[in-house]
Write a protein that holds these residues in place. Structure first.
Motif, PDB file in Angstrom:
ATOM      1  N   GLY A 147       0.809  -1.207   0.000  1.00  0.00           N
ATOM      2  CA  GLY A 147       0.000   0.000   0.000  1.00  0.00           C
ATOM      3  C   GLY A 147       0.845   1.259   0.000  1.00  0.00           C
ATOM      4  N   SER A 148       0.215   2.394  -0.323  1.00  0.00           N
ATOM      5  CA  SER A 148       0.947   3.668  -0.362  1.00  0.00           C
ATOM      6  C   SER A 148       1.487   4.055   1.015  1.00  0.00           C
ATOM      7  CB  SER A 148       0.029   4.775  -0.890  1.00  0.00           C
ATOM      8  OG  SER A 148      -1.140   4.879  -0.092  1.00  0.00           O
ATOM      9  N   THR A 149       0.835   3.577   2.066  1.00  0.00           N
ATOM     10  CA  THR A 149       1.333   3.791   3.431  1.00  0.00           C
ATOM     11  C   THR A 149       1.883   2.499   4.025  1.00  0.00           C
ATOM     12  OG1 THR A 149      -0.890   3.383   4.337  1.00  0.00           O
ATOM     13  CG2 THR A 149      -0.296   5.670   3.837  1.00  0.00           C
ATOM     14  N   GLY A 150       2.199   1.541   3.165  1.00  0.00           N
ATOM     15  CA  GLY A 150       2.684   0.252   3.623  1.00  0.00           C
ATOM     16  C   GLY A 150       4.145   0.280   4.012  1.00  0.00           C
ATOM     17  N   VAL A 151       4.618  -0.886   4.444  1.00  0.00           N
ATOM     18  CA  VAL A 151       5.979  -0.988   4.964  1.00  0.00           C
ATOM     19  C   VAL A 151       7.017  -0.684   3.895  1.00  0.00           C
ATOM     20  CG1 VAL A 151       7.649  -2.547   6.032  1.00  0.00           C
ATOM     21  CG2 VAL A 151       5.243  -2.648   6.710  1.00  0.00           C
ATOM     22  N   ILE A 152       6.821  -1.205   2.686  1.00  0.00           N
ATOM     23  CA  ILE A 152       7.825  -1.037   1.624  1.00  0.00           C
ATOM     24  C   ILE A 152       7.964   0.428   1.239  1.00  0.00           C
ATOM     25  CG2 ILE A 152       8.388  -1.611  -0.764  1.00  0.00           C
ATOM     26  CD1 ILE A 152       7.120  -4.320  -0.342  1.00  0.00           C
ATOM     27  N   ASN A 153       6.839   1.084   0.983  1.00  0.00           N
ATOM     28  CA  ASN A 153       6.904   2.491   0.603  1.00  0.00           C
ATOM     29  C   ASN A 153       7.465   3.361   1.722  1.00  0.00           C
ATOM     30  OD1 ASN A 153       6.050   3.099  -2.117  1.00  0.00           O
ATOM     31  ND2 ASN A 153       4.066   2.237  -1.575  1.00  0.00           N
ATOM     32  N   GLN A 154       7.063   3.096   2.954  1.00  0.00           N
ATOM     33  CA  GLN A 154       7.565   3.896   4.075  1.00  0.00           C
ATOM     34  C   GLN A 154       9.063   3.697   4.271  1.00  0.00           C
ATOM     35  OE1 GLN A 154       5.835   6.237   5.819  1.00  0.00           O
ATOM     36  NE2 GLN A 154       4.274   5.813   4.267  1.00  0.00           N
ATOM     37  N   MET A 155       9.552   2.485   4.056  1.00  0.00           N
ATOM     38  CA  MET A 155      10.985   2.230   4.192  1.00  0.00           C
ATOM     39  C   MET A 155      11.768   2.948   3.104  1.00  0.00           C
ATOM     40  SD  MET A 155      12.976  -1.422   4.203  1.00  0.00           S
ATOM     41  CE  MET A 155      12.483  -1.747   2.505  1.00  0.00           C
ATOM     42  N   LEU A 156      11.276   2.879   1.852  1.00  0.00           N
ATOM     43  CA  LEU A 156      11.970   3.554   0.759  1.00  0.00           C
ATOM     44  C   LEU A 156      11.922   5.070   0.916  1.00  0.00           C
ATOM     45  CD1 LEU A 156      10.776   1.360  -2.261  1.00  0.00           C
ATOM     46  CD2 LEU A 156      12.970   1.288  -1.074  1.00  0.00           C
ATOM     47  N   LEU A 157      10.818   5.587   1.427  1.00  0.00           N
ATOM     48  CA  LEU A 157      10.733   7.021   1.687  1.00  0.00           C
ATOM     49  C   LEU A 157      11.665   7.442   2.818  1.00  0.00           C
ATOM     50  CD1 LEU A 157       6.855   7.569   1.402  1.00  0.00           C
ATOM     51  CD2 LEU A 157       8.610   8.408  -0.176  1.00  0.00           C
TER      52      LEU A 157
END
Length: 302
Positions: free
Chosen positions: A143-153
Motif C-alpha cells: 500500500g501507499s502507506t505500507g511498509v515497503i513504501n515507508q521504508m523507501l521514503l
C-alpha cells in the motif's frame, strides 16, 4: 491282476482368473473415477450446458440453446483485454517464480541436512496459511502507506510513494509469492536426480561455478522448471483471491470477471462461458508445455 487305466485330470481353465486379473485395475480405480466424475466432470458438464443458454434482464436464464455468449465474448474488445491481461499476469508470474524459485531450490539442495530441512520448512510453510491471509499481508506491504513504501521514503530512495496496489505489478508480486512453493517443489524433485560428483568432477577439470551451473545443472533441472512453470501458470491464470484483493475492482482478470457475472449482474450463462473459455485456454497451453517437458525429459534422461 488287471490294471485299470485312468485318464489324467484335466487342468482347470485359466480364462476366468485371467479375466479377473484383467479387470482388477479398473475395479480398483472405480472409487476414484466415481469421485472425479461426481465432483469434477459433472460440474464441468453442467457449466458447459449452462454457458449455452441465454440470459434476459427480465426473463432470467432461458431454455434455448445457442452460442450467443461465446459470440459476445469473441466480438467484444472488453473481454479481449481481460483475457490478454490474465495471460500476461500469468506469464509474468511464471517467469518471476522460475527466476527466484529455481536458484532457491538449488541453494536448498546444496545445504547441509539440518539447515536444509529448516529452510525447506520455511519455504513451504506459507502453504499452511490461507491464501487470503497471505494476500492481505501483501496488501499491507504494498500500500501507499505500507511498509515497503515507508521504508523507501525513509531511506530517501523515493520522494513519493510508488503505486503497487491496483496494478498488474502488485498482482504479479503477490501471485509469485503465493505460488513460489510449487516451483521450488518441482525443481527440488528434479535436483534429486542430480549427481553431485558430476559437479565436483567439472570443478576439478577447471570449470568455473557459473559454467557448472550453466552447462551441467541447468540442463538437468530444466524439466523440473518446465513442470513447475506449468503448475504456476495454471494456478495464476485461474487465481481469484489475490487478483481480487490486490487488483481491486478496476483491474479485472478472467476469474474475477466470471465471479462478477455470476453474483453481480446474475448473468450466469455469460459467467459460465467465461469460465469454460478460461479452462480451454489453460488446457491448450498446458498440453503444449507438457509436450516440451516430455521432449526435454527424453533428451536429458535417454
Amino acid at each position: 491282476m488287471s490294471v485299470v487305466a485312468t485318464e489324467p485330470a484335466k487342468p482347470a481353465p485359466a480364462s476366468a482368473p485371467r479375466r479377473r486379473l484383467l479387470f482388477a485395475p479398473y475395479l480398483l480405480n472405480l472409487p476414484a473415477l466415481l469421485v472425479v466424475g461426481t465432483l469434477l466432470l459433472v460440474p464441468l458438464a453442467m457449466t458447459l450446458i449452462l454457458s449455452l443458454h441465454s440470459f434476459g434482464m427480465y426473463t432470467g436464464v432461458s431454455s434455448d440453446i445457442s452460442l450467443k455468449n461465446y459470440a459476445e465474448i469473441v466480438r467484444d474488445p472488453y473481454f479481449h483485454e481481460i483475457f490478454l491481461r490474465t495471460l500476461r499476469i500469468s506469464f509474468l508470474t511464471t517467469l518471476l517464480a522460475a527466476a527466484l524459485g529455481a536458484p532457491e531450490a538449488y541453494i536448498l539442495h546444496r545445504m547441509k541436512g539440518g539447515w536444509r530441512a529448516f529452510f525447506l520448512l520455511v519455504m513451504l510453510g506459507p502453504l499452511l496459511i490461507s491464501v487470503v491471509a497471505r494476500t492481505l499481508g501483501w496488501a499491507m506491504l504494498l500500500g501507499s502507506t505500507g511498509v515497503i513504501n515507508q521504508m523507501l521514503l525513509g531511506l530517501g530512495i523515493l520522494s513519493a510513494p510508488v503505486q503497487f496496489m491496483y496494478t498488474e505489478t502488485g498482482v504479479v508480486i503477490a501471485l509469485a509469492h503465493v505460488l513460489m512453493p510449487f516451483m521450488v517443489i518441482s525443481v527440488w524433485a528434479a535436483l534429486q536426480r542430480l549427481d553431485p560428483q558430476v559437479e565436483n568432477a567439472a570443478i576439478s577439470l577447471g570449470a568455473s561455478p557459473f559454467t557448472v551451473v550453466r552447462r551441467i545443472v541447468l540442463p538437468q533441472i530444466m524439466p523440473g522448471i518446465l513442470t513447475g512453470s506449468i503448475i504456476v501458470f495454471a494456478l495464476a491464470a485461474s487465481a481469484f483471491a489475490t487478483p481480487a484483493i490486490i487488483g481491486g475492482r478496476r483491474l479485472k482478470v478472467a476469474a474475477t470477471l466470471a465471479y462478477d457475472e455470476f453474483l453481480s449482474t446474475l448473468n450466469w450463462p455469460l459467467g459460465a462461458a467465461i469460465a469454460v473459455l478460461l479452462l480451454l485456454a489453460n488446457i491448450v497451453i498446458i498440453l503444449g508445455c507438457n509436450r516440451l517437458v516430455e521432449r526435454r525429459y527424453s533428451q536429458v534422461f535417454q
